[in-house]
Design a protein around this motif. Sequence first.
Motif, PDB file in Angstrom:
ATOM      1  N   ARG A  76      18.903 -34.604 -14.331  1.00 19.28           N
ATOM      2  CA  ARG A  76      19.285 -35.334 -13.152  1.00 19.28           C
ATOM      3  C   ARG A  76      20.683 -34.681 -12.572  1.00 19.28           C
ATOM      4  O   ARG A  76      20.737 -34.376 -11.418  1.00 19.28           O
ATOM      5  CB  ARG A  76      19.431 -36.705 -13.219  1.00 19.28           C
ATOM      6  N   PHE A  77      21.667 -34.856 -13.637  1.00 20.37           N
ATOM      7  CA  PHE A  77      22.928 -34.364 -13.350  1.00 20.37           C
ATOM      8  C   PHE A  77      23.196 -32.767 -13.068  1.00 20.37           C
ATOM      9  O   PHE A  77      23.644 -32.415 -11.979  1.00 20.37           O
ATOM     10  CB  PHE A  77      23.877 -34.702 -14.621  1.00 20.37           C
ATOM     11  N   GLY A  78      22.265 -32.128 -13.678  1.00 20.50           N
ATOM     12  CA  GLY A  78      22.149 -30.598 -13.335  1.00 20.50           C
ATOM     13  C   GLY A  78      21.682 -30.371 -11.939  1.00 20.50           C
ATOM     14  O   GLY A  78      22.141 -29.624 -11.202  1.00 20.50           O
ATOM     15  N   ILE A  79      20.579 -30.996 -11.570  1.00 19.83           N
ATOM     16  CA  ILE A  79      19.992 -30.968 -10.346  1.00 19.83           C
ATOM     17  C   ILE A  79      20.929 -31.278  -9.277  1.00 19.83           C
ATOM     18  O   ILE A  79      21.415 -30.669  -8.039  1.00 19.83           O
ATOM     19  CB  ILE A  79      18.763 -31.612  -9.994  1.00 19.83           C
ATOM     20  N   ASP A  80      21.780 -32.365  -9.340  1.00 20.59           N
ATOM     21  CA  ASP A  80      22.724 -32.844  -8.326  1.00 20.59           C
ATOM     22  C   ASP A  80      23.712 -32.060  -8.359  1.00 20.59           C
ATOM     23  O   ASP A  80      24.615 -31.687  -7.313  1.00 20.59           O
ATOM     24  CB  ASP A  80      23.221 -34.256  -9.018  1.00 20.59           C
ATOM     25  N   SER A  81      24.214 -31.260  -9.366  1.00 20.62           N
ATOM     26  CA  SER A  81      25.235 -30.216  -9.338  1.00 20.62           C
ATOM     27  C   SER A  81      24.935 -28.851  -8.894  1.00 20.62           C
ATOM     28  O   SER A  81      25.854 -28.003  -8.739  1.00 20.62           O
ATOM     29  CB  SER A  81      25.838 -30.063 -10.782  1.00 20.62           C
ATOM     30  N   ALA A  82      23.616 -28.637  -8.649  1.00 20.97           N
ATOM     31  CA  ALA A  82      23.244 -27.280  -8.272  1.00 20.97           C
ATOM     32  C   ALA A  82      23.738 -26.759  -6.950  1.00 20.97           C
ATOM     33  O   ALA A  82      23.654 -27.849  -5.728  1.00 20.97           O
ATOM     34  CB  ALA A  82      21.666 -27.290  -8.167  1.00 20.97           C
ATOM     35  N   ALA A  83      24.186 -25.677  -6.862  1.00 23.17           N
ATOM     36  CA  ALA A  83      24.695 -25.193  -5.423  1.00 23.17           C
ATOM     37  C   ALA A  83      23.737 -24.580  -4.717  1.00 23.17           C
ATOM     38  O   ALA A  83      23.987 -24.265  -3.614  1.00 23.17           O
ATOM     39  CB  ALA A  83      25.848 -24.293  -5.986  1.00 23.17           C
ATOM     40  N   ALA A  84      22.516 -24.172  -5.244  1.00 18.82           N
ATOM     41  CA  ALA A  84      21.536 -23.451  -4.679  1.00 18.82           C
ATOM     42  C   ALA A  84      20.367 -24.363  -4.026  1.00 18.82           C
ATOM     43  O   ALA A  84      20.193 -25.447  -4.575  1.00 18.82           O
ATOM     44  CB  ALA A  84      20.749 -22.466  -5.698  1.00 18.82           C
ATOM     45  N   PRO A  85      19.846 -23.633  -3.152  1.00 20.83           N
ATOM     46  CA  PRO A  85      18.624 -24.618  -2.450  1.00 20.83           C
ATOM     47  C   PRO A  85      17.497 -24.945  -3.486  1.00 20.83           C
ATOM     48  O   PRO A  85      16.530 -25.642  -3.188  1.00 20.83           O
ATOM     49  CB  PRO A  85      18.420 -23.858  -1.140  1.00 20.83           C
ATOM     50  N   VAL A  86      17.477 -24.140  -4.543  1.00 22.50           N
ATOM     51  CA  VAL A  86      16.383 -24.211  -5.464  1.00 22.50           C
ATOM     52  C   VAL A  86      17.132 -24.231  -7.116  1.00 22.50           C
ATOM     53  O   VAL A  86      17.924 -23.683  -7.278  1.00 22.50           O
ATOM     54  CB  VAL A  86      15.373 -22.747  -5.476  1.00 22.50           C
ATOM     55  N   ALA A  87      16.531 -25.330  -7.630  1.00 27.60           N
ATOM     56  CA  ALA A  87      16.651 -25.515  -8.870  1.00 27.60           C
ATOM     57  C   ALA A  87      15.497 -25.345  -9.814  1.00 27.60           C
ATOM     58  O   ALA A  87      14.404 -25.975  -9.578  1.00 27.60           O
ATOM     59  CB  ALA A  87      17.385 -26.937  -9.434  1.00 27.60           C
ATOM     60  N   VAL A  88      15.737 -24.531 -10.924  1.00 25.47           N
ATOM     61  CA  VAL A  88      14.686 -24.379 -11.824  1.00 25.47           C
ATOM     62  C   VAL A  88      15.084 -24.964 -13.162  1.00 25.47           C
ATOM     63  O   VAL A  88      16.158 -24.593 -13.741  1.00 25.47           O
ATOM     64  CB  VAL A  88      14.499 -22.705 -12.100  1.00 25.47           C
TER      65      VAL A  88
END
Length: 250
Positions: A76-88
């Motif tokens: 959850r934290f990683g996706i919220d921290s993602a700068a890109a429009p796609v998270a893998v």
Amino acid sequence: MKPRVSVVIPVYNEGEGVVSHLERILRDVLLPAEILVVHDMPEDTTVPYAQELARRDPRVRTVLNTYGRGPANAIRFGIDSAAAPVAVVTMADGCDDPRQIDELARLVERGVVVAAASRYMPGGQQVGGPRFKRLASRWAGRTLYTFARVGTRDATNSFKAYDTEFVREVGIESRTGFEIGIELSAKATRLGRMVAEIPTIWLDRQLGESHFDLGRFMPSYLRWYFFAFGRRMTLEQLAARRPAADSVTV
């Protein structure tokens, strides 16, 4: 350059074993990317090895999860921290094939909100792992695909790409284990959003011990399994059923 894909890797005391997997990701991901190594505590044994790689390659970042311990909160934290429009989301133990990260990300760029790496579609395979876990996962994937019309035969696999805007719209309610994959697949299905899959070959980890606790995680998996069978709903209806604490970022 802004990344096109954020690779989210939850870790827990992987130590030196994480290095070979990160090096494969750095070699095989050709899209502009950031690699987020998400850890729950500063003293995690993964951190010094990941930071050494980060000094050599700026695509790698260690990120301290402040949402609470456990893989669900780390993801959850990683996706919220993602700068890109796609998270893998991919695991730190090397079970996933990093060569497929670009392909999954491109599916999201084409318009799907969840792109799954599937062990159970033609061309996919699962090698190793506990027998009961394999059987339960395969049964869940097939029944969800056949009867709930979820767009993947492997809803329980964590190796997935997500449209980050979609994730922020629907929220992540999981707080326990690795059930986020089935949660977001189920939400996409209920909302009528596109889910797609590609075949993958999953290999059981060769080093260290798995932190997957099926008994503890099973109730959360079952919650989202049954949720997937409901009628089509709107974003407003989805938001109304969520606890107030889950409707905003913690």
